[in-house]
Enzyme design. Structure first.
Site, short mmCIF file in Angstrom:
data_model
loop_
_atom_site.label_atom_id
_atom_site.label_comp_id
_atom_site.label_asym_id
_atom_site.label_seq_id
_atom_site.Cartn_x
_atom_site.Cartn_y
_atom_site.Cartn_z
N ARG A 1 51.02 35.72 39.38
CA ARG A 1 49.87 36.67 39.73
C ARG A 1 50.05 38.13 39.53
NH1 ARG A 1 47.53 36.46 45.83
NH2 ARG A 1 47.29 34.21 45.29
N HIS B 1 41.67 29.12 35.85
CA HIS B 1 42.14 29.98 37.12
C HIS B 1 41.14 29.69 38.28
CE1 HIS B 1 44.36 33.62 38.38
NE2 HIS B 1 43.12 34.14 38.72
N TYR C 1 25.01 40.98 34.58
CA TYR C 1 24.16 42.27 33.96
C TYR C 1 24.97 42.33 32.72
CZ TYR C 1 21.23 42.19 38.08
OH TYR C 1 20.79 42.02 39.16
#
Length: 743
Positions: free
Chosen positions: A30, A76, A121
């Site tokens: 991570r 993931h 968007y």
């Protein structure tokens, strides 16, 4: 031990294992980047997923939600917001030195990096630079692993062609460790790599001639000395300072470039806050003139052209984020799969080892492909030589595959290729094409073998590819290197107008101040039960010092005290004195000298500056012996001509020269008048009064209702060197209550 098929274990063992497993997961999967491609797992998965979606730099942009969905669904299994935020970071040119994602839409701004639009968007694709990480992924050059559900494969590391670990850097917080790798200039790093390839035993000092400092996405200048940066590169730990760039336009100061990760809005707020607090009286106006052509343009307008712009900016560098420190911690996962803080030379050497392995694997993979194709071409050309026999076998034999393998010694792959031939490929022209291909592949095979069998040729290939990449993608350094003087805050007193001021202390410890020196402190209104204690006259831009009965001093700026129009405020609200403390005096006058003494006749002279204490608890100045009491400080008017008169409770009077008393910062002091120790311990004799005698003055002794004026020769008879016993006053004048000086 098992109970009904349930396995049990000690709670300590379970929690220890669970915590260690979690820690290793956070560290390895991570927070820390891999030295090979410089990416964390989530970044690598985003880049790989986008390449699988065909989102290259030449393709059309696709909705970012599509990419995030693929990343979460295939590789993931974590939160979409964290994944999208990692993707946004790789698309922001003010966050990444060489962005990996090319975005359309609102991807945030330097003023507010978190202001990006939702993933539904925005649209995105990979940049040209990302090609350097993915270009060789088709070949079997890196290790692969199963995804989280075992249905797909994903690369453990991408075959980066450049040292992205230093080019883009990275930040992360794991369990018990963190990483802060700054970005660097690609051209400088590749030059260092080329030098290392030519000189494998090169020293760090040599490498630092190529890689002098980090290169941040913004154009703020790095002001840390190069020697310090070299020390950081040697240890892998340290911090670097960057400073905004500014210029003068007419009478205005214009800031054109901010340090990395600094918001212009935050800078404006920090400066405005100082203006509201009246800490920048020399600044008249502040405005933001940033636009599309000038992304950063902050304008500061001084009140007059007499303001020193250099001094003003030095203060702002010291008090705002116009100058910022960046922590450096070159912690990463090495080729051995273990996290470690590495120095610059170790990183580049290890990455070149990774690159050598990638290139070797790529060449071996290509060699295997070429060899297999040559093997098939050999079979096809043999079939063309005996084309009629081959056709006859195929037409007449029930098992043509077996017959062909027995007759022509075809391998399994060759006979399959022969049987898969189409009629239109049996033309003479096709045979010529096969011969041409065979010749070309044979030449390539020889070339590949020569490189794989020669370390020098392999090194030359790596150098050539690095040079090509540098030529195509490297650019000029953005962060200039300049050594600057240390930023200095304004002296607080310099910002305050110099006005006459009187500071008043009451017996109950309340303080206040009044403008001017004409005020009569004794005539002010005090709280019930309270009264006047002490006062001092000075200037509003001076430090005022308060003394307590323990021999400690406390200080604060005079201009910050409450107005004398009210009753003030308790002094304990500003300071934190010891228990049973009583404040006795107020002192002002930055060039003044004072005599500090105890009633045990010990003392010394101290400057006003030495009494200033930064801590709220004050600082100890005069060390008092047990049972000794602090006498009021006496201000010295002329250290070379003044004299000090002292009288004890036993009637001993002694006068000494002030310049015979040493100047010290703190301590017990020296013996001013010699009182026998036994009399001090039994409290039989102590100092009862002291007076400063200017030149040509006389001394009036008050003993109850009687008084005696000493002058001339009689006064000289009581004078001598410091530390003597003194002279006993005449009978009837030994019970002295006060010494008064007469001019």
């Amino acid at each position: 031990m098992n109970y009904d098929g349930i396995e049990t274990q000690r709670f300590e063992d379970y929690t220890e294992k669970a915590y260690l497993d979690y820690s290793m997961y956070v560290i390895m999967d991570r927070a820390l980047p891999n030295i090979g491609d410089g990416l964390k797992p989530v970044q690598r998965r985003i880049i790989y997923a986008m390449s699988e979606l065909g989102l290259s730099a030449l393709s059309k942009h696709k909705k970012s939600a599509r990419t995030v969905g693929d990343v979460l669904g295939k590789f993931h299994p974590h939160g979409d917001s964290a994944c999208y935020e990692a993707m946004v970071l790789m698309a922001q040119p003010f966050s990444y030195r060489y962005p990996l994602v090319d975005g359309q839409g609102n991807w945030g701004s330097q003023d507010d990096p978190k202001s990006f639009a939702a993933m539904r968007y925005t649209e995105s694709r990979l940049t040209q630079y990302a090609k350097l990480l993915l270009q060789e992924l088709d070949a079997d050059v890196v290790a692969w692993q199963d995804n989280f559900d075992g249905t797909l494969q994903e690369p453990i590391v991408l075959p980066a062609r450049v040292p992205n670990i230093l080019i883009n850097g990275g930040m992360g917080i794991a369990v018990g460790m963190a990483t802060d790798i700054p970005p660097h200039n690609m051209g400088e790093l590749i030059k260092a790599c080329l030098h290392l390839l030519d000189h494998p035993n090169a020293h760090l000092a040599t490498i630092c001639r190529f890689v002098k400092a980090p290169d941040y996405p913004t154009k703020a200048e790095i002001i840390t000395p190069l020697q310090t940066i070299r020390s950081i590169y040697a240890k892998g730990l340290g911090s670097i300072k960057a400073r905004a760039i500014w210029k003068k336009e007419a009478n205005n100061i214009v800031i054109t470039d901010l340090p990395y990760q600094v918001s212009g809005n935050k800078i404006l707020e920090q400066i405005a806050q100082q203006m509201r607090a009246k800490k920048l009286p020399m600044v008249e106006d502040l405005r933001d003139e940033s636009d599309h052509e000038n992304p950063t343009r902050l304008v500061i307008s001084p009140r007059s052209n007499r303001i020193d712009a250099e001094q003003l900016m030095s203060h702002l560098f010291a008090s705002t984020d116009l100058e910022k420190s960046y922590r450096i911690n070159l912690n990463m996962i090495g080729r051995n799969g273990q996290p470690k803080v590495k120095n610059l030379l170790e990183i580049l050497t290890e990455w070149l080892g990774f690159r050598r392995d990638v290139v070797t694997n790529r060449l071996e993979s290509r060699l295997e492909t070429v060899t297999q194709r040559l093997h098939i071409l050999e079979g096809l050309l043999l079939a063309f030589e005996h084309l009629d026999d081959v056709i006859d076998f195929i037409r007449n034999e029930d098992e043509p595959k077996v017959s062909l393998m027995e007759l022509f010694s075809f391998s399994e792959q060759q006979v399959k290729a022969v049987l898969d031939l189409k009629l239109r490929t049996l033309a003479k022209l096709e045979e010529q094409k096969l011969l041409t291909e065979q010749q070309k592949l044979s030449t390539e095979k020889d070339h590949l073998n020569s490189i794989l069998n020669s370390s020098d040729l392999l090194t030359a290939l790596i150098k050539s590819e690095l040079q090509q990449d540098a030529k195509q993608y490297a650019d000029k350094r953005r962060s200039p290197l300049r050594e600057r003087d240390m930023a200095q805050l304004f002296d607080a007193s310099a910002l305050v107008p110099s006005e006459p001021m009187t500071v008043i202390l009451s017996k109950m410890g309340w303080i206040r101040s009044a403008k001017g020196h004409e005020i009569k402190p004794q005539g002010l209104h005090y709280k019930q039960g309270d009264a006047y204690q002490a006062s001092a006259r000075g200037r509003s831009n001076e430090m005022v010092v308060f003394l307590d009965n323990h021999g400690r001093s406390y200080s604060t700026m005079a201009h910050g005290l409450p107005s004398a129009r009210g009753q003030g405020e308790p002094i304990t609200g500003r300071f934190s004195p010891p228990s049973m403390t009583r404040f006795s005096q107020v002192l002002m006058g930055k060039d003044s000298h004072y005599l500090l003494s105890s009633d045990f006749a010990y003392g010394f002279i101290v400057k006003h500056a030495s009494l200033i204490a930064k801590a709220k608890g004050g600082k100890s100045i005069l060390n008092l012996s047990e049972d000794a009491k602090f006498c009021d400080a006496i201000q010295i008017t002329n250290i070379n001509h003044d004299k000090l008169a002292m009288v004890t409770s036993a009637g001993y009077l002694w006068i000494i020269a002030v310049n015979d008393i040493p100047l010290r910062l703190r301590g017990k002091g020296v013996k001013l008048l010699n009182i026998p120790v036994a009399r001090l311990k039994n409290s039989e004799e102590k100092i009862v009064s002291m007076a400063l005698m200017p030149k040509n003055s006389s001394l009036l002794i008050h003993a109850g209702k009687r008084y005696k004026n000493l002058k001339g020769k009689e006064l000289l008879s009581f004078s001598g060197k410091r530390g003597q016993r003194g002279k006993l006053l005449p009978q009837g004048y030994r019970n002295v209550t006060l010494l008064e000086v007469k001019q």
